[in-house]
Structures are given as structure tokens and as C-alpha cells.
Design a protein around this motif. Structure first.
Motif, PDB file in Angstrom:
ATOM      1  N   ARG A 116       0.949  -1.052   0.034  1.00  6.02           N
ATOM      2  CA  ARG A 116      -0.054   0.012   0.062  1.00  6.02           C
ATOM      3  C   ARG A 116       0.831   1.200  -0.322  1.00  6.02           C
ATOM      4  N   ILE A 117       1.920   1.408   1.031  1.00  7.63           N
ATOM      5  CA  ILE A 117       2.878   2.700   1.032  1.00  7.63           C
ATOM      6  C   ILE A 117       3.249   2.623  -0.394  1.00  7.63           C
ATOM      7  N   VAL A 120       1.184   4.101  -2.643  1.00  8.02           N
ATOM      8  CA  VAL A 120       1.104   5.768  -2.412  1.00  8.02           C
ATOM      9  C   VAL A 120       2.289   6.533  -2.693  1.00  8.02           C
ATOM     10  N   ARG A 124       2.092   9.443  -5.602  1.00 10.07           N
ATOM     11  CA  ARG A 124       2.787  10.622  -5.154  1.00 10.07           C
ATOM     12  C   ARG A 124       3.618  10.913  -6.291  1.00 10.07           C
TER      13      ARG A 124
END
Lengths: 207, 246
Positions: A116-117, A120, A124
Motif C-alpha cells: 500500500r505504501i 501511495v 505521489r
């Protein structure tokens, strides 16, 4: 520090320098806008003076009308330059914010590389690219607008110099006409020098 | 990286302290973050500043799936409390942030949208975490003018924000208060200067004295447990605050 974080640090430093440069350009444009406003008043005075001088200053009258049109065009041009500058300041600020977020997200990915990160961070980075592309486009538009302004001011310089020549034929009005056209020429030259310096700004050359 | 310590557990109901990062630069004040979990959901209390986001995120990830965070509780508006908000929201844009109504227009400067903020009235409110009721307890002027603690009456844990905080010297970084008298010296200056109102302090002491508390968990320093909780309340009640020599 990892290569990715070193790259971010270098990008942040460049964006910081870019912001400083664009702020300086903004300040210069603000002073040029102030001078351009003065030109407008001077052109009006020149028109009134030419009317008073009558037939003796017919040539000067035509030129002073042209100078008045020039001063209005210059103001419009400065207004669009100001808009572009504001856009650039905003975009560089966003890039700086992106860089900080990206740095912190990258650190988080390195310390806890969950799916998930990573997503992200990828999102970004897409957003960062979007801001960078928009900034590059604004930079090009601003450069073009500055070139246009410079060309316009070159024309203004020619008009001012022609007005100086015409002033010599103003008979009893020759002295005040020469004074007005001289002031006009000096101001146009001042704007020209400012724009010349702006064209060479490292914000455009990247040096 | 910070470490996580489970300070209470009953099945899937947990309180986890996220503490003590040995790599943290000294110029940043040390902070404690807390995670309350219940029924697979989590509430993060005072998530910390933007600069410590990676350390908090990674420590939390080791303990809990951060995508199941149900919300953030911000005791007040300070940067060390919630300036990382934008990064947490980047991770989970739908996550609500519970905060005093007083700061509803201020904290959005850190990030978030109109939908992010659930404002808490001065008298406090209940926050439900998958059926577990957590009570936002007023602690106004201690130190912020819009300030809340969070009480879990099942776990008997009070997250007390800056109340009970201590600025511990290097090397004294135990998670729990071991020697109250030695510890409280590091809390005294902080409370005298940061807490602005003796009247607010007195009301808070009366309020929390009536609560059943096993652990009082501040945002800086060590956790008070057992008899040290009442000892701290009594000490704080006696302390004159809001005075500065200058």
C-alpha cells in the motif's frame, strides 16, 4: 543516504533555488509594471503637448499617439507576465511540497515496504511529474511572453527615438518636446534593460 | 526507527505505544504516539510531526495494518501533534481526524479536506472504534486552549496529551515511570511553563480523580501506572502553573 534520497535532496535544492529566482523575477516585473504605468501618463502629456504645438509638432503628435498605444499594450503585456509569474511561483511551491512529501514517503517505504505504501509513493510520484510538466510548460510560456515584451519594448525604443528627432522640428515647442521624448526614451531604455536581464535569468537558462 | 510496546491487551483490544527512536535528531522533541485497536480497527492518537512520519509509520506497520486505521485523534493543534496529517491522509484520504472545534479551521493548514475533520465540542464526546467507546475528556488550557485527553474505560487507560509530559535527559528513556520522585523533576518545569491556568488544572484534577485509571499516558516522557497515577494527579493539583519570571 540512498541514491533516491540524494536525488530528492538535489531536486529540493534546485526547486528552492528556482523559487528564489522566480521571486526575484516577480520583483523585477513588479518594478517594470510600475514604470509602464508612468509611461502611460507621459504619453498622455506628450499628446497634450503636441496638440498645443499644433502644426509645428504634427509628426510628434502621430508618434505620441503611437507611444500611448504602446504604453497600453505594454501594460497588458505586463499584466499577462504577472499572471504567468504567479502561476510559476505557485507551481514551484507545489514542487517543493511534493519533494518533502516524497522524501518522507520514500523513507517510509525503505523502512516498511508494504504494498500500500509503495502504491501511495507511486501515486505521489505521478503527481510530482504532473507538477513538473506544468512548471516546465509555464516556464516556456513565461520565456515566450518575456521575448514578446522585449520585442514590444524594442519597438517602443524606436518610437521614442523617432519622437526625439521629431521634437527638433517643434519650433518654439522644440525644448519641451525634446524633454518629453528624452524622458520617454530613458524610461523605455530602463524597461529594456530590465527585460534583457530577465531574459538571461538562470530560471530560463537553467545555469 | 521507533519501537512499539503493547501496554494493554485483551483479545483484539489493544493499546500500543510507539516510542523512542534512537535515530531521531536531538533538535526534535521526543514524542509518544499511541495506537488503540479494537475489532480490527485502529485509532492513532497524536500521530506526530511530518519529519517523524517514516519512523512512526514503519513502527506502526510492524504491529498493525495501517490501511485499517479508522481515524486520527489530535489532542490539540501543535506541530509535534499532527503536522504529519497530510502524509497519513495521502495514505488513507477517507480517514477522519477528531479534533477540538477550536482548531477545526487551523489544523487543515497541515492538510485534509472539509470531510476530514470531526470536531469535538468543549464538553467532550464519545468516539466509537468498532463498538469500543473512547471518551474525549476536556483538558482545555492544559496546555492548549482547545485540548482533549482520550479515556478508554475498559482498558482504564487515559491518554493525557501534554499533561504528565516530562523532558527526559539522555539515557533515561524507560517507558514507565520507575521512581516517581526522580521522574517528576523532569516534568516540573514543563508543567509550570506550558500549563496556562491553575483553575483549568484544578478542574482537570477533580475530573480525572473520579475516573478509574490504571495508566496515564502522556505524549512526551514516561507512562504513569498504578499508584503513580494518583500520585501524579495530587502533585499536579499542588503545582502552581502559568507563571513565568520574565
Amino acid at each position: 543516504m540512498t541514491t533516491a534520497l540524494t536525488t530528492i535532496s538535489a531536486t529540493a535544492s534546485k526547486a528552492g533555488v528556482d523559487l528564489l529566482r522566480i521571486v526575484r523575477i516577480n520583483e523585477e516585473i513588479k518594478s517594470v509594471v510600475g514604470v509602464a504605468f508612468k509611461i502611460n501618463i507621459m504619453a498622455l502629456n506628450a499628446i497634450f503637448l503636441a496638440k498645443r504645438a499644433g502644426t509645428a509638432a504634427r509628426g510628434f503628435g502621430v508618434l505620441s499617439n503611437e507611444l500611448r498605444v504602446f504604453s497600453q499594450d505594454l501594460r497588458n503585456c505586463m499584466s499577462s507576465l504577472t499572471g504567468l509569474i504567479h502561476g510559476c511561483v505557485n507551481e514551484v511551491s507545489l514542487v517543493l511540497q511534493d519533494i518533502r512529501h516524497t522524501r518522507l514517503l520514500r523513507q517510509a517505504v525503505e523502512m516498511a515496504p508494504t504494498a500500500r505504501i509503495c502504491q501511495v509513493l507511486a501515486a505521489r510520484e505521478i503527481e510530482n511529474d504532473r507538477h513538473s510538466v506544468r512548471l516546465a510548460s509555464l516556464r516556456k510560456q513565461l520565456k515566450r511572453a518575456l521575448e514578446d515584451a522585449f520585442q514590444m519594448v524594442e519597438l517602443g525604443g524606436v518610437l521614442a527615438k523617432s519622437a526625439k528627432i521629431e521634437a527638433a522640428y517643434g519650433q518654439s515647442f522644440a525644448v519641451p518636446l525634446a524633454q518629453v521624448s528624452g524622458e520617454f526614451d530613458a524610461i523605455v531604455e530602463e524597461i529594456r534593460s530590465s527585460l534583457e536581464a530577465l531574459r538571461r535569468s538562470a530560471f530560463f537558462t537553467g545555469k | 526507527m521507533k519501537t512499539t510496546k503493547t501496554i494493554f491487551q485483551d483479545g483484539n483490544h489493544k493499546w500500543v505505544a510507539i516510542v523512542r527512536d534512537p535515530e531521531k535528531p536531538n533538535f526534535l522533541i521526543d514524542t509518544n504516539e499511541y495506537l488503540v485497536t479494537h475489532g480490527g480497527q485502529g485509532l492513532l492518537l497524536d500521530p506526530g510531526g511530518a519529519e517523524i512520519f517514516p519512523a512512526v509509520f514503519s513502527a506502526l506497520s510492524a504491529e498493525f495494518d495501517p490501511s485499517t486505521l479508522a481515524g486520527i485523534f489530535a489532542s490539540h493543534q501543535d506541530p509535534d501533534i499532527c503536522s504529519s496529517l497530510a502524509l497519513w491522509l495521502e495514505f488513507n484520504p477517507q480517514m477522519p481526524c477528531y479534533v477540538s472545534w477550536l482548531w477545526g479551521g487551523f489544523i487543515p493548514h497541515f492538510g485534509g479536506s472539509a470531510k476530514t475533520f470531526v470536531t469535538i465540542p468543549d464538553e467532550g464526546a464519545d468516539i466509537s472504534l468498532d463498538g469500543l467507546i473512547l471518551r474525549a475528556v476536556p483538558a482545555h488550557y492544559l496546555h492548549s486552549s482547545g485540548n482533549f485527553n482520550l479515556y478508554d474505560k475498559i482498558a482504564k487507560v487515559l491518554f493525557s496529551g501534554d499533561v504528565g509530559a516530562a523532558l527526559l535527559p539522555p539515557g533515561q528513556d524507560g517507558l514507565f515511570v520507575e521512581n516517581f520522585d526522580a521522574h517528576i523533576r523532569h516534568a516540573e518545569g514543563f508543567h509550570k511553563r506550558w500549563m496556562g491556568s491553575n483553575e483549568a488544572k484544578r478542574r482537570w484534577c477533580e475530573r480525572v480523580s473520579q475516573m478509574d485509571i490504571d495508566m496515564l499516558c502522556p505524549q512526551h516522557g514516561a507512562i504513569y501506572q498504578g499508584a503513580d497515577v494518583q500520585r501524579f494527579i495530587n502533585w499536579f493539583d499542588e503545582l502552581q502553573v502559568g507563571i513565568v519570571a520574565a
